[in-house]
Design a protein around this motif. Structure first.
Motif, mmCIF file in Angstrom:
data_model
loop_
_atom_site.group_PDB
_atom_site.id
_atom_site.type_symbol
_atom_site.label_atom_id
_atom_site.label_comp_id
_atom_site.label_asym_id
_atom_site.label_seq_id
_atom_site.Cartn_x
_atom_site.Cartn_y
_atom_site.Cartn_z
ATOM 1 N N LYS A 10 0.767 -1.065 -0.142
ATOM 2 C CA LYS A 10 -0.050 -0.183 0.045
ATOM 3 C C LYS A 10 1.083 1.312 0.062
ATOM 4 C CE LYS A 10 -2.115 0.957 3.893
ATOM 5 N NZ LYS A 10 -2.991 0.914 5.145
ATOM 6 N N GLY A 46 -2.680 6.264 -3.913
ATOM 7 C CA GLY A 46 -4.462 5.459 -4.581
ATOM 8 C C GLY A 46 -4.439 6.253 -6.289
ATOM 9 N N ASP A 405 -7.821 1.345 -4.653
ATOM 10 C CA ASP A 405 -6.997 2.458 -3.775
ATOM 11 C C ASP A 405 -5.502 2.627 -4.121
ATOM 12 O OD1 ASP A 405 -9.347 4.751 -3.649
ATOM 13 O OD2 ASP A 405 -9.635 4.117 -1.836
#
Length: 412
Positions: A10, A46, A405
């Motif tokens: 992420k 994102g 995202d």
């Protein structure tokens, strides 16, 4: 089904060895194949930050040559009332009409609400298993459940917020006036989380097209919402309701592009000339159709709607619930079904059919120019074990990773 993926990355990171489509292969001006190459994709905040030539020796997460496609979007589903996660149950032959089903729902909703959060999460996991990261979901608004279906659905979505998104439709499943749901609909319309006002067969359930549609349209105008109604009626009333909504869209430009008619079965009962005429009107009013691609003896005129530029959305609708035994949860399966029903069998036609799973964002444009992904695009992708879009649709290829995202989840 438990969530089938593990969070791998992420924030800011790079994917290498990503397969992207780069163009079509031609023979005598006919498309006979799809060209691909390997790339490196940088993800940040994102978004897709850069798309660069591949360097297999660079640092980054190895995409192993899997094909990257936009993550799938299911544009008509009911997350709040699935039986998925409970013991198998086929349809009962006792309940034949929508009003029969309304009476049945009034009996079972109190008990189903006790487990609706966990069942919604399990259904979301099933959708994600097949590469879906976004849905438009209807939720019941009725005197039996009040706002509980919404509250439970919002809890399930909050629990899935890193990997899944949804837009919500307030759906008066038991009629607006048939069960006195109008006050509840007004209450739901004021909520920020609700983006669409729903509806159900105004004549056969509530006894009036005009009264119900005027209520629905005014609610949408008052609270700046879209409209997405269920219309199962196949007789003259179905076409009259469609035309009534087209008229309202033309009268209210702020609603154009924001009105959708789900199912619209009446369209499958028209002559070719009548179909062309109403498709032209739908396009004029920018009124879209949301279909689950049913085929109980009639096939929806999706090719004609697309020919006139009508926005056609596709969804699974009811996934193994008391309204329908069917519904796999796979948007690739829906695209595959469309390809088979309408004879989209060539490389080019199959590649175009992917649009119904990704909702119109395709890697290659009509002439084979690469148009996705680009810097600034939403970081919502799948990695699939396919050589190209056409193969992914034809073989319903396995999804290896899902990104929402910029959060990358790799299959366990």
């Amino acid at each position: 089904m438990q969530f089938p993926y593990q969070l791998t990355a992420k924030g800011k990171y790079t994917l290498k060895n990503v397969r992207l489509e780069t163009g079509f292969e031609y023979e005598n001006e006919e498309v006979i194949g799809t060209k691909t190459d390997l790339f490196s994709i940088e993800i940040e905040a994102g978004k897709i930050k850069t798309v660069k030539a591949n360097d297999p020796r660079s640092e980054g997460i190895d995409a192993k040559g899997y094909l990257m496609l936009p993550a799938f979007r299911d544009m008509h589903i009911h997350l709040d009332k699935t039986l998925y996660g409970l013991p198998w149950q086929a349809l009962s032959p006792k309940r034949k009409t929508v009003k029969d089903m309304i009476a049945y729902e009034q009996e079972i909703i109190p008990e189903l609400l006790k487990t609706s959060v966990s069942r919604a999460e399990q259904l979301i996991s099933l959708l994600q298993h097949y590469g879906t990261h976004f849905v438009r979901t209807h939720f019941n608004i009725d005197p039996t459940s009040g706002l509980k279906s919404l509250e439970h659905l919002e809890q399930a979505l909050e629990n899935k917020k890193d990997s899944f998104k949804a837009e919500l439709v307030a759906f008066p499943q038991h009629g607006v006036y048939y069960t006195e749901s109008a006050p509840l609909m007004k209450e739901a319309a004021q909520l920020k989380s609700v983006e669409f006002i729903g509806g159900l067969d105004p004549l056969s359930i509530d006894g009036s097209i005009e009264k119900v549609m005027d209520f629905t349209v005014q609610l949408a105008l008052d609270y700046h919402k879209g409209i997405d109604i269920h219309l199962h009626e196949t007789e003259e009333s179905g076409i009259k309701t469609i035309n009534y909504l087209i008229d309202k869209a033309i009268e209210n430009p702020e609603l154009q592009g924001k009105i959708f008619i789900s199912h619209a079965f009446a369209l499958a009962h028209l002559s070719p000339k009548e179909t062309e005429e109403i498709a032209e009107r739908l396009a004029e009013g920018k009124v879209g159709i949301a279909s689950s691609v049913p085929f109980k003896g009639k096939v929806m005129p999706i090719p004609i709607l697309k020919k006139y530029g009508v926005n056609v959305l596709i969804g699974n609708d009811n996934v193994q619930d008391y309204w329908s035994t069917f519904g796999s949860g796979s948007m690739l399966q829906k695209a595959n079904l469309i390809a088979e029903l309408y004879g989209y069998a060539t490389e080019y036609a199959l590649s175009r059919t992917l649009q119904f799973a990704v909702q119109n964002i395709l890697p290659l444009d009509e002439k084979g120019n690469q148009q996705w992904p680009k810097a600034g695009d939403e970081a919502a992708i799948v990695l699939t074990d396919a050589s190209c879009s056409a193969e992914a649709v034809s073989r319903m290829s396995e999804i290896k990773a899902l990104m929402n995202d910029g959060n990358l989840f790799w299959r366990n």
